[in-house]
Design an enzyme around this catalytic site. Structure first.
Site, mmCIF file in Angstrom:
data_model
loop_
_atom_site.group_PDB
_atom_site.id
_atom_site.type_symbol
_atom_site.label_atom_id
_atom_site.label_comp_id
_atom_site.label_asym_id
_atom_site.label_seq_id
_atom_site.Cartn_x
_atom_site.Cartn_y
_atom_site.Cartn_z
ATOM 1 C CD GLU A 234 -19.580 -13.085 31.714
ATOM 2 O OE1 GLU A 234 -20.113 -12.028 32.087
ATOM 3 O OE2 GLU A 234 -19.878 -13.680 30.673
ATOM 4 C CG ASP B 140 -24.967 -15.144 28.300
ATOM 5 O OD1 ASP B 140 -25.947 -14.708 28.934
ATOM 6 O OD2 ASP B 140 -24.003 -14.432 27.983
ATOM 7 C CD GLU C 252 -25.724 -10.159 25.885
ATOM 8 O OE1 GLU C 252 -26.411 -10.196 26.924
ATOM 9 O OE2 GLU C 252 -24.518 -10.476 25.849
#
Lengths: 689, 689
Positions: B266, B339, B367
């Protein structure tokens, strides 16, 4: 993104094939069979009757129909005699009304038998609360169809005329024969020469449909518009000013209907400003109108901040004047003593003013019933009012019979409905709000019709398949079973659902702010007069809730005739639907269900929300039977309707719970909002439209 | 308004008597009986053990307890032997852990028998994604407890130290023995001399609790911070820079744990920027740390926009490097191949890398599971991963056994959890999010514990009545029946509920925008790389939905060992919970329930929403058993939780319905939002916290 956009397009093309905007209302064109019509006269109105027959005839192809104007004492006013062979009436308008009924019977597959139909009320009048700038007070369907702002505000276009004709036709088809073109909170400019020219154009467009034009007037117009020093109704110059103005109006509009007046009410000027009574004010205008056959509709919607109980005030102020009004004055009384709440007992003025003409004022626009967002069919509410027994001339003295001339001599009888009409393609904002316009007209014509009958008619006219499909679909029973029956059920339950999730058990006026949409039982800005705030009405405290209007309280109960007064006065006999209207009761008060008052309140709120959830299911299941556009629009409204019903429930239960500290029964669904957040969204409500 | 304000005040006073902020976590003070403690040594850690015993002893008054450090081969690492008479261990920390367990048994009313408890993983590490400015990436509980912005950002206050001690104590009580103080997206400044002084202060505060300090490092620190021309791991100057930096760190913090590295992921720099492999990069750092006993935790979270299937990439990139890493490098692998989604199959790297140490990375902070708004107990998800059978060494080769040293030789074993901790009074934003911190520690210590056992412990510690009430309340069974049992049930069902209302049947990553909270299956801004947009993952079209990872598709299935590969490859044998993860199937595909795939999806979304509605009821019923503050805070969160679950359901069903044009089964509750509106509230989501 590509994929999504593509899908939308595909979707739209496929679904829009049968789309309808709703603009045709209950008069959807469905083709016609040829018909021979014999007519006993010729006129604009009769031409319309012929035209309607020819473009709407669903009967046998080539059949003959006779339209005959022939005096018959059993036919009253613009009533008619219907037969399979045609229509007979005393007047041209009677013929037109008969033709609409004949076509309605055909379209709804009901038999046409020999029968006479006479109107319950002579004057069946819409009240438009339209302002000169085109805005509409309590309007939720776009701007005014009569007025607009801008440089061309007074120009009359072909589009205007066409729309007014469509409006006239819609009204004629359900028997409405009058319309007040402007807001009761009237601008003096309405009576200006320029404005009257536009009024004349409107009247000309509506005349063939039998819809008479009326105007709301501001009582102080002589000063404000005429430049006089006073508007005192006993002042000779004032009297003269009104006479001249009336003459001017009739010179333009020979069949002008008259004035509607809101005086000494919510800040509007009136005769009391000059030390005169409502009667003196109304009579002065009535005298000016009398030579031309005009009437004055004088509103009884008055209340002041001093009185301890707003519900008592119209009665207190008007009863002493009974017998003092001219015979062309009609006192226009809202259905309930306060203000178009989801549920009120009838106004005690009905039947009480025995020497004065009284007319009911109903509200078609859903000011307090969900605007054009919520699906609320109002006929059950109006039926409830009209069939309420006042006992003023013994049992059976219903509000309807107390106002239509049956029980008391009235030179004129009338009924008014505050319109829900605007420039929206579908006229009313919500497709189902059209049913309220329709129902008002049908009830004004025949106050004995049931909500069920009216809903049945309206659904058939508004949603039934077009001609080609009609026979198969309707006769198979499939449409009736899967569409008509559930959708009618939804309509018939919708008002009670709204009462449940807004203000059950007699609660009233706990709306937030000034928009009258969302909940605001807490709403009480500093310095605001108490009778404009919900706590004035619900009176919730640690011990209980409700407004004490018993003999131990404001004694509003004694404005009702026995046996009602005593019945209302005692919580044991007071109908539970009015319980908190008349009583302040402990949270633990035992209800007929065996529940405490608090638990019962909780269950009512809950049931209202669950009803709307059920409406969503009913409508979604109806999808195969509705064109795509109207289906989607109603579906979307029902979603918001559900969310807002949920907000009503949460706001009211959480707010009242602060006082009583009792648990919400654990078997009902929990609030899904925090009170704190709900108390912050007042502003959102006022900008929702 | 007066009335309302008055009521609020009364309310607050009455209800706040028993209020708890949640700051005490599962270590609530409940008074203690006197106890005699005999201890075989003296140290800061042993002092803590004594202190805990004295302030928390719930056993017989005046009882004797022996704490004895005595080598025992059956005790591993910081494990301990528990007996009614005391605690035996090889290390001081073992004694402290034993004392916490002893007290936990007393508080949860479980018997204390002679038994040995050894940790499943040697290193049990929290990863804080805290930035130098005090913000926390994916943090939903306030700012960092370690870092802050402003002029005094590096000053260490007494308040800081006290908080770090509380943090150390909480971790020690559940066996967590390491913490990475800063974000994996690391700032090079973390390694500056000034910053390291603050790190030292933190390490000093945590040391007595046995919590070692680690740092995330930026791979390009030699260039960015050291001013070198390169950060090439084979460059001698670079090697030297890291050696010197490591030496500097250890001179301040002799027991420093090591580095955590996110490289070539990323946008983060890494060895590939210099043509080197992950192994070359990791080994260079490992060599610098080795003399001091430090380790490198090297993340396998890598993917590029070129690959056709993001789920395959970590495996593709790391498997060829198996055997090339130093023995003090551990590859840190997220539980699933993508993820931290609400549900993923385990990452195929577990068990596959047989010659390299591998550690699981779990995410405690929610998250993708509702932030600190939704009540989602994560232990069932972690249990699901840890107990998943990789078959890499035959049946029973669970992820847990593949990473804890049982199946493969690992010099170090470890497990990481991304922390959900911030400055909020209750540490975690949501009171029930504390259970996830707790569960991570307990599972890291004993990966065989069930979610049920952990929840039971946590509820008893966190919510049981205080000492005086304990015996009566707990022994009467009333508390167990009316609080513990339903609340535990709610926790145990909460993760499956979230899967249901967010992404059932193997759907994944259909979140809106970058906040990963609300739904956004449509989210695909122009120019954004496809693997950052939901349509890449759900692949919905007119015919079907799901990502084809079969042998006919991306062939991600073959990254799994047989029999899994074949099982996943065939929709008939693929577990339905992973169906759309591995398969693109027609909307009409027949599920095991007999329903079509579309109908099944609808029912799953519906059931998720109904589960949350049920959670609300459970919690409201629990009111009498919880202090007012925590009750109200959780109640409010559950309301929002419900509303957002409803939004998830509506958004996903209405969005997917655009493709398939099928009705939502009519017996489920209808969407209450319009898709159009939901597509506009992305921004609202990102500002919700």
């Amino acid at each position: 993104m590509r994929i999504i956009v593509g899908t939308f397009i595909v979707c739209f093309v496929a679904l829009s094939a049968k789309a309808e905007t709703g603009h045709e209302l209950w008069l959807r064109h469905r083709g016609a069979n040829p018909v021979k019509v014999v007519c006993s006269g010729e006129s604009a109105t009769l031409s319309l009757a012929l035209h309607e027959l020819r473009q709407g005839w669903q009967g046998e192809a080539g059949a003959s129909v006779a339209l005959e104007i022939r005096p018959d004492k059993s036919i009253k006013g613009d009533g008619y005699k219907l037969a399979a062979s045609g229509v007979q009436a005393n007047t041209e308008l009677g013929i037109l009304y008969g033709v609409y009924e004949l076509l309605r019977r055909q379209q709804t597959l009901r038999p046409i038998q020999d029968e006479i139909s006479n109107p319950s009320y002579e004057r069946r009048v819409l009240n438009h609360w339209d302002n000169p700038d085109g805005s509409v007070e309590r309007g939720y369907a776009g701007h005014s169809i009569f007025w607009r702002s801008g440089t061309d505000s007074l120009a009359v276009t072909e589009k205007d005329r066409a729309l007014w004709q469509e409006y006239g036709r819609a009204n004629a088809s359900i028997g409405i024969n009058g319309t007040v073109l402007n807001n009761v909170n009237a601008s003096p400019e309405t009576l200006s020469g320029e404005s009257l020219i536009r009024v004349k154009a409107i009247a000309d467009a509506l005349r063939p449909y039998g819809v008479k034009t009326y105007l709301s007037v501001k009582f102080s117009s002589p000063s404000l518009l005429g430049g006089l020093k006073t508007s005192d109704p006993l002042d000779a110059q004032v009297v003269q000013w009104w006479k001249a103005k009336v003459k001017e109006i009739y010179s333009l509009i020979p069949d002008f209907g008259g004035f509607l007046v809101k005086a000494n009410s919510e800040g509007q000027p009136g005769p009391q400003d000059y030390g005169r009574t409502h009667a003196q004010g109304a009579n002065m205008m009535a005298d000016a109108l009398k030579p031309f056959g005009g009437i004055v509709m004088w509103r009884a919607f008055v209340y002041s901040s001093e009185d301890k109980d707003r519900a008592r005030q119209a009665y207190s102020e008007f009863m002493p004047l009974d017998g003092q009004f001219r015979d062309n004055v009609i006192i226009q009384v809202k259905n309930g003593p306060i203000d178009f709440q989801p549920r009120e007992p009838f106004s005690p003025l009905f039947g009480a003013m025995k020497k004065t003409s009284v007319m009911p004022e109903l509200q078609i626009t859903q000011e307090y019933l969900g605007h054009s967002i919520q699906l609320v069919y109002l006929a059950p509410m109006w039926e409830e009012t009209l069939q309420s027994d006042t006992y003023q001339k013994g049992p059976g003295s219903t509000v309807a019979r107390s106002t239509d001339g049956t029980l008391f001599p009235q030179k004129y009888s009338a009924i008014a409905g505050v319109a829900n009409i605007g420039l929206d393609a579908n006229w009313c904002g919500h497709h189902f709000a059209q049913a309220n316009w329709y129902a008002f007209g049908r009830l004004a014509w025949n106050s004995g019709l049931t909500s069920d009958t009216i809903a049945d008619e309206w659904i058939r006219l508004t949603f039934s398949p077009n001609q080609k499909e009609t026979l198969n679909a309707l006769k198979s029973g499939d449409w009736t079973k899967n569409f008509l029956t559930p959708v009618k059920e939804m309509m018939l339950r919708s008002r009670e659902a709204a009462v449940n999730y807004m203000m059950p058990l007699g609660l009233h006026h706990i709306f937030a702010g000034t928009h009258h949409y969302g909940p605001g039982p807490w709403y009480a800005p500093k310095g605001m007069r108490p009778d404009w705030t919900p706590p004035y009405y619900h009176q919730a405290d640690a011990l209980g809730i409700g407004f004490d209007r018993t003999r131990a309280g404001s004694n509003a109960v004694d404005q009702y005739r026995e046996p009602l007064a005593s019945q209302f006065n005692d919580p044991a006999t007071c109908p539970e639907i009015y319980l908190l209207w008349f009583h302040h009761l402990p949270w633990t008060y035992r209800m007929k269900s065996g529940r405490t008052l608090w638990d019962e309140l909780c269950y009512r709120y809950e049931s209202g929300v669950l009803q709307v959830r059920q409406f969503q299911k009913i409508w979604d299941r109806a999808e195969p039977y509705v064109d795509a556009q109207r289906f989607a629009e109603v579906q979307s409204k029902l979603r918001r309707h559900y969310r807002d019903a949920q907000i009503w429930k949460d706001a009211c239960l959480l707010y009242f719970q602060q006082f009583n500290r009792l648990p919400i029964p654990y078997d009902i669904e929990r609030p899904v909002n925090d009170l704190e957040d709900l108390m912050k969204i007042d502003l959102k409500w006022s900008h929702h439209n």
